[in-house]
Design an enzyme around this catalytic site. Structure first.
Site, mmCIF file in Angstrom:
data_model
loop_
_atom_site.group_PDB
_atom_site.id
_atom_site.type_symbol
_atom_site.label_atom_id
_atom_site.label_comp_id
_atom_site.label_asym_id
_atom_site.label_seq_id
_atom_site.Cartn_x
_atom_site.Cartn_y
_atom_site.Cartn_z
ATOM 1 N N LYS A 48 0.864 -1.180 0.000
ATOM 2 C CA LYS A 48 0.000 0.000 0.000
ATOM 3 C C LYS A 48 0.898 1.226 0.000
ATOM 4 O O LYS A 48 1.890 1.267 0.729
ATOM 5 C CB LYS A 48 -0.886 -0.032 1.246
ATOM 6 C CG LYS A 48 -1.789 1.147 1.391
ATOM 7 C CD LYS A 48 -2.821 0.981 2.500
ATOM 8 C CE LYS A 48 -2.265 0.536 3.815
ATOM 9 N NZ LYS A 48 -3.254 0.476 4.897
ATOM 10 N N CYS A 65 -0.674 15.379 -5.672
ATOM 11 C CA CYS A 65 -0.985 14.665 -6.919
ATOM 12 C C CYS A 65 -2.121 13.671 -6.712
ATOM 13 O O CYS A 65 -2.139 12.915 -5.743
ATOM 14 C CB CYS A 65 0.261 13.918 -7.404
ATOM 15 S SG CYS A 65 -0.032 12.905 -8.877
ATOM 16 N N CYS A 67 -3.226 12.144 -9.842
ATOM 17 C CA CYS A 67 -3.217 11.368 -11.090
ATOM 18 C C CYS A 67 -2.260 10.183 -11.021
ATOM 19 O O CYS A 67 -2.276 9.337 -11.891
ATOM 20 C CB CYS A 67 -2.854 12.255 -12.277
ATOM 21 S SG CYS A 67 -1.110 12.716 -12.398
ATOM 22 N N CYS A 76 2.324 17.205 -6.681
ATOM 23 C CA CYS A 76 2.000 17.409 -8.094
ATOM 24 C C CYS A 76 3.185 18.070 -8.793
ATOM 25 O O CYS A 76 3.767 19.018 -8.263
ATOM 26 C CB CYS A 76 0.765 18.302 -8.199
ATOM 27 S SG CYS A 76 0.363 18.821 -9.880
ATOM 28 N N HIS A 80 -0.061 15.888 -14.859
ATOM 29 C CA HIS A 80 -1.469 15.543 -15.088
ATOM 30 C C HIS A 80 -1.995 16.209 -16.361
ATOM 31 O O HIS A 80 -2.896 15.679 -17.005
ATOM 32 C CB HIS A 80 -2.335 15.940 -13.873
ATOM 33 C CG HIS A 80 -2.316 17.394 -13.561
ATOM 34 N ND1 HIS A 80 -1.444 17.960 -12.665
ATOM 35 C CD2 HIS A 80 -3.057 18.399 -14.069
ATOM 36 C CE1 HIS A 80 -1.658 19.263 -12.615
ATOM 37 N NE2 HIS A 80 -2.625 19.555 -13.448
HETATM 38 S S1 FES Z 1 -2.221 15.740 -10.201
HETATM 39 FE FE1 FES Z 1 -0.646 14.336 -10.647
HETATM 40 S S2 FES Z 1 0.934 15.606 -11.375
HETATM 41 FE FE2 FES Z 1 -0.655 16.975 -10.919
#
Ligand code: FES
Length: 102
Positions: A48, A65, A67, A76, A80
């Site tokens: 995890k 982040c 994504c 981030c 994304h």
């Molecule tokens: S949300 Fe993943 S790099 Fe921005």
């Protein structure tokens, strides 16, 4: 119409069918992280993925982040945008902002 192959011809098709089935399985396994997992490659050796931050260390603002493609995960790095453009997805970061308390 049916499968009326002489016994010797079956022995020809079995290795071909096995090879095709194996190729499909290998291709499926190679694609599975991309089509079924949210996290394509971050810390895949861990059961995890968990990160902890102290609220006091956040500063004025921070982008987390969501994504799972950032090279600075869990922060981030803007990747994304490329992911969204490539896939048609619409993910973006969680932005944390310190409220000015006086
Ligand atoms: S949300 Fe993943 S790099 Fe921005």
């Amino acid at each position: 119409m049916g499968f009326d192959l002489p016994g010797k011809e079956w022995t020809t098709y079995i290795p071909i069918a096995t090879t095709v089935a194996l190729a499909i399985y290998v291709a499926w396994e190679a694609m599975r992280p991309k089509i079924g997992w949210v996290n394509p490659d971050i810390q895949k050796n861990e059961e995890k993925v968990v990160h902890t931050m102290d609220v006091e260390d956040i500063g004025e603002k921070l982008s987390i982040c969501r994504c799972w493609r950032s090279k600075t995960f869990p922060l981030c790095d803007g990747i994304h945008k490329a992911h969204n453009k490539r896939t048609g997805d619409n993910v973006g970061p969680l932005r944390l902002k310190r409220r000015n308390v006086s």
